[in-house]
Design a protein around this motif. Sequence first.
Motif, PDB file in Angstrom:
ATOM      1  N   ILE A  69      47.452 -45.742  62.256  1.00  0.00           N
ATOM      2  CA  ILE A  69      46.754 -44.450  62.300  1.00  0.00           C
ATOM      3  C   ILE A  69      46.208 -44.151  60.912  1.00  0.00           C
ATOM      4  CG2 ILE A  69      46.936 -41.985  62.789  1.00  0.00           C
ATOM      5  CD1 ILE A  69      49.361 -42.584  64.542  1.00  0.00           C
ATOM      6  N   VAL A  70      44.897 -43.944  60.841  1.00  0.00           N
ATOM      7  CA  VAL A  70      44.253 -43.578  59.574  1.00  0.00           C
ATOM      8  C   VAL A  70      43.510 -42.255  59.755  1.00  0.00           C
ATOM      9  CG1 VAL A  70      44.018 -45.937  58.722  1.00  0.00           C
ATOM     10  CG2 VAL A  70      42.213 -44.957  60.146  1.00  0.00           C
ATOM     11  N   PRO A  71      43.311 -41.497  58.672  1.00  0.00           N
ATOM     12  CA  PRO A  71      42.566 -40.237  58.795  1.00  0.00           C
ATOM     13  C   PRO A  71      41.114 -40.453  59.206  1.00  0.00           C
ATOM     14  CG  PRO A  71      43.853 -40.273  56.777  1.00  0.00           C
ATOM     15  CD  PRO A  71      43.885 -41.659  57.332  1.00  0.00           C
ATOM     16  N   HIS A  72      40.512 -41.558  58.730  1.00  0.00           N
ATOM     17  CA  HIS A  72      39.118 -41.892  59.058  1.00  0.00           C
ATOM     18  C   HIS A  72      38.859 -43.306  58.546  1.00  0.00           C
ATOM     19  CE1 HIS A  72      38.206 -41.348  54.786  1.00  0.00           C
ATOM     20  NE2 HIS A  72      38.902 -40.231  54.855  1.00  0.00           N
ATOM     21  N   ILE A  73      37.790 -43.921  59.027  1.00  0.00           N
ATOM     22  CA  ILE A  73      37.420 -45.255  58.524  1.00  0.00           C
ATOM     23  C   ILE A  73      35.953 -45.270  58.106  1.00  0.00           C
ATOM     24  CG2 ILE A  73      39.186 -46.607  59.708  1.00  0.00           C
ATOM     25  CD1 ILE A  73      37.159 -47.198  61.905  1.00  0.00           C
ATOM     26  N   ASP A  74      35.454 -44.114  57.674  1.00  0.00           N
ATOM     27  CA  ASP A  74      34.051 -44.033  57.273  1.00  0.00           C
ATOM     28  C   ASP A  74      33.867 -44.162  55.764  1.00  0.00           C
ATOM     29  OD1 ASP A  74      35.180 -41.634  56.611  1.00  0.00           O
ATOM     30  OD2 ASP A  74      33.678 -40.364  57.589  1.00  0.00           O
ATOM     31  N   GLN A 100      42.145 -43.218  64.795  1.00  0.00           N
ATOM     32  CA  GLN A 100      41.717 -42.284  63.754  1.00  0.00           C
ATOM     33  C   GLN A 100      42.185 -40.874  64.116  1.00  0.00           C
ATOM     34  OE1 GLN A 100      37.615 -42.819  61.930  1.00  0.00           O
ATOM     35  NE2 GLN A 100      37.291 -43.809  63.898  1.00  0.00           N
ATOM     36  N   SER A 101      42.788 -40.199  63.150  1.00  0.00           N
ATOM     37  CA  SER A 101      43.192 -38.805  63.392  1.00  0.00           C
ATOM     38  C   SER A 101      42.053 -37.840  63.104  1.00  0.00           C
ATOM     39  CB  SER A 101      44.395 -38.443  62.518  1.00  0.00           C
ATOM     40  OG  SER A 101      44.024 -38.428  61.145  1.00  0.00           O
ATOM     41  N   ASN A 102      41.020 -38.313  62.400  1.00  0.00           N
ATOM     42  CA  ASN A 102      39.903 -37.456  61.997  1.00  0.00           C
ATOM     43  C   ASN A 102      40.379 -36.229  61.224  1.00  0.00           C
ATOM     44  OD1 ASN A 102      37.795 -39.069  63.176  1.00  0.00           O
ATOM     45  ND2 ASN A 102      38.510 -38.369  65.179  1.00  0.00           N
ATOM     46  N   GLU A 103      41.415 -36.433  60.409  1.00  0.00           N
ATOM     47  CA  GLU A 103      41.980 -35.384  59.548  1.00  0.00           C
ATOM     48  C   GLU A 103      42.513 -34.197  60.344  1.00  0.00           C
ATOM     49  OE1 GLU A 103      42.594 -36.007  56.606  1.00  0.00           O
ATOM     50  OE2 GLU A 103      40.974 -37.018  55.526  1.00  0.00           O
ATOM     51  N   ASP A 104      42.916 -34.447  61.602  1.00  0.00           N
ATOM     52  CA  ASP A 104      43.366 -33.365  62.489  1.00  0.00           C
ATOM     53  C   ASP A 104      44.764 -33.687  63.005  1.00  0.00           C
ATOM     54  OD1 ASP A 104      43.600 -31.298  64.303  1.00  0.00           O
ATOM     55  OD2 ASP A 104      42.318 -32.231  65.811  1.00  0.00           O
ATOM     56  N   VAL A 105      45.737 -32.830  62.713  1.00  0.00           N
ATOM     57  CA  VAL A 105      47.116 -33.111  63.097  1.00  0.00           C
ATOM     58  C   VAL A 105      47.287 -33.180  64.614  1.00  0.00           C
ATOM     59  CG1 VAL A 105      47.840 -30.675  63.044  1.00  0.00           C
ATOM     60  CG2 VAL A 105      49.534 -32.491  62.689  1.00  0.00           C
ATOM     61  N   ALA A 106      46.518 -32.387  65.368  1.00  0.00           N
ATOM     62  CA  ALA A 106      46.610 -32.448  66.834  1.00  0.00           C
ATOM     63  C   ALA A 106      46.158 -33.814  67.337  1.00  0.00           C
ATOM     64  CB  ALA A 106      45.762 -31.343  67.457  1.00  0.00           C
ATOM     65  N   HIS A 107      45.107 -34.327  66.744  1.00  0.00           N
ATOM     66  CA  HIS A 107      44.621 -35.665  67.111  1.00  0.00           C
ATOM     67  C   HIS A 107      45.631 -36.725  66.688  1.00  0.00           C
ATOM     68  CE1 HIS A 107      40.649 -38.099  67.669  1.00  0.00           C
ATOM     69  NE2 HIS A 107      41.661 -38.606  68.337  1.00  0.00           N
ATOM     70  N   ASN A 111      47.410 -39.624  68.872  1.00  0.00           N
ATOM     71  CA  ASN A 111      47.453 -41.029  68.449  1.00  0.00           C
ATOM     72  C   ASN A 111      48.845 -41.611  68.635  1.00  0.00           C
ATOM     73  OD1 ASN A 111      45.260 -40.537  65.557  1.00  0.00           O
ATOM     74  ND2 ASN A 111      44.743 -40.929  67.685  1.00  0.00           N
ATOM     75  N   ILE A 112      49.865 -40.834  68.245  1.00  0.00           N
ATOM     76  CA  ILE A 112      51.253 -41.284  68.384  1.00  0.00           C
ATOM     77  C   ILE A 112      51.572 -41.561  69.853  1.00  0.00           C
ATOM     78  CG2 ILE A 112      53.670 -40.540  68.248  1.00  0.00           C
ATOM     79  CD1 ILE A 112      52.672 -41.407  65.580  1.00  0.00           C
ATOM     80  N   SER A 128      47.061 -37.202  58.203  1.00  0.00           N
ATOM     81  CA  SER A 128      45.846 -36.385  58.161  1.00  0.00           C
ATOM     82  C   SER A 128      46.002 -35.291  57.103  1.00  0.00           C
ATOM     83  CB  SER A 128      45.580 -35.742  59.527  1.00  0.00           C
ATOM     84  OG  SER A 128      46.361 -34.569  59.695  1.00  0.00           O
ATOM     85  N   ARG A 129      44.887 -34.749  56.689  1.00  0.00           N
ATOM     86  CA  ARG A 129      44.894 -33.696  55.670  1.00  0.00           C
ATOM     87  C   ARG A 129      45.604 -32.434  56.165  1.00  0.00           C
ATOM     88  NH1 ARG A 129      39.626 -33.309  55.024  1.00  0.00           N
ATOM     89  NH2 ARG A 129      39.477 -34.902  53.424  1.00  0.00           N
ATOM     90  N   THR A 130      45.634 -32.231  57.493  1.00  0.00           N
ATOM     91  CA  THR A 130      46.203 -30.998  58.040  1.00  0.00           C
ATOM     92  C   THR A 130      47.659 -31.149  58.504  1.00  0.00           C
ATOM     93  OG1 THR A 130      45.246 -31.529  60.211  1.00  0.00           O
ATOM     94  CG2 THR A 130      43.950 -30.114  58.746  1.00  0.00           C
ATOM     95  N   THR A 131      48.259 -32.318  58.290  1.00  0.00           N
ATOM     96  CA  THR A 131      49.652 -32.538  58.694  1.00  0.00           C
ATOM     97  C   THR A 131      50.598 -31.891  57.691  1.00  0.00           C
ATOM     98  OG1 THR A 131      49.079 -34.638  59.748  1.00  0.00           O
ATOM     99  CG2 THR A 131      51.405 -34.267  59.238  1.00  0.00           C
ATOM    100  N   ARG A 132      51.466 -31.029  58.198  1.00  0.00           N
ATOM    101  CA  ARG A 132      52.394 -30.324  57.307  1.00  0.00           C
ATOM    102  C   ARG A 132      53.858 -30.489  57.705  1.00  0.00           C
ATOM    103  NH1 ARG A 132      50.457 -26.791  53.597  1.00  0.00           N
ATOM    104  NH2 ARG A 132      48.196 -26.468  53.560  1.00  0.00           N
ATOM    105  N   ASP A 133      54.133 -31.160  58.805  1.00  0.00           N
ATOM    106  CA  ASP A 133      55.520 -31.412  59.172  1.00  0.00           C
ATOM    107  C   ASP A 133      55.645 -32.792  59.805  1.00  0.00           C
ATOM    108  OD1 ASP A 133      55.348 -31.305  62.148  1.00  0.00           O
ATOM    109  OD2 ASP A 133      54.805 -29.220  61.790  1.00  0.00           O
ATOM    110  N   PHE A 134      56.880 -33.199  60.041  1.00  0.00           N
ATOM    111  CA  PHE A 134      57.199 -34.558  60.460  1.00  0.00           C
ATOM    112  C   PHE A 134      57.573 -34.636  61.936  1.00  0.00           C
ATOM    113  CE2 PHE A 134      60.162 -38.238  60.591  1.00  0.00           C
ATOM    114  CZ  PHE A 134      59.363 -39.210  60.001  1.00  0.00           C
TER     115      PHE A 134
END
Length: 340
Positions: A69-74, A100-107, A111-112, A128-134
């Motif tokens: 899982i990556v935030p993006h591949i662009d 790709q999570s597209n920097e979105d924790v819901a996405h 993915n998981i 992702s940039r918006t992930t704040r918990d595990f």
Amino acid sequence: MARTKASITDLAQQLGISVSTVSRALSNHPSISDATKQRVWKLAKELHYQPNHLAAGLRKGRSKLLGVIVPHIDGHFFTLVVKGIETVATKAGFNVLICQSNEDVAHERQNIETLLGAQVEGILVSLSRTTRDFRHFEKVQRQQIPLVFFDRVLDGLDVSAVVLDDRAGGYQSTKHLIQQGYRRIAHFGGPQHLNIYKDRRQGYLDALREHDLPVEEDLIHIGNMKMEDGAAGIAHLLSLPNPPDAVFSASDFAAVGALQALKQRGLRVPQDMALAGFSNETFTSLTEPMLTTIDQRCEQMGQAAVRLFLEILAEPSGDFSPRRVVLRPDLLVRDSSQAV
């Protein structure tokens, strides 16, 4: 009409033999006569039969699939990390599924679930940039599936990870700017709950303090590290009574946004303001002037993440203590930061 895919049952029915005999013939089992094998192989070719290796692997308890899982591949960074992952994974007999999570924790949560549904044997992830918990990764751990983070990790987590020494990278860039004679050095940082941005900022602070330069909060601009954040940061800095003479950006994207914003205002780089970025994105060697940046050893990071996964997978007890692999950054000095 669409051609339906032939199954092993179709082969058995047409040949008048059992499914198990067809299966053994296809796998060249010694208990099956050469004549029967030839009949099975001939019909399989005629019907375009394709064996389901995933199903066969799952029957043996192995899927040979590795999820990523990556935030993006662009951009340059994650593309090369994935290249490094695939190189080592393929040699080890694994196929790689990339999300790709597209920097979105819901996405990222989706993915998981997708990768768990595919019954991967391990998951490598950069948050992702918006992930704040595990919490959404706890399901992976409960199923005892090896989990390795790379590049981005939530601060304070005791997990297996491959990271760059981002603090050293921030320090190297800022020290370089100081050595070039710049004294009012600003910093463009990213979300501070992510290790990479927190550590790059700390490296910046380390260098200032080591050289007895004041830390001025007005010179620190926190954003999402996109080009528009760099442009917004320049607007903020130029509105100050005493603007800085250099900027260390924790992202090349924000740095190139800053470069464009400075040019639009008729300011020169580095004569009016020096710039240094982070990540060695491809475009940094194409800008005018070329951007000073930090190389993150992208392919090496991907390769190390797979090797760490393989070590966890090979642990017979399943009781693998989290390990952290730290890579050293390289400062690439270019025209954007060299005093004229």
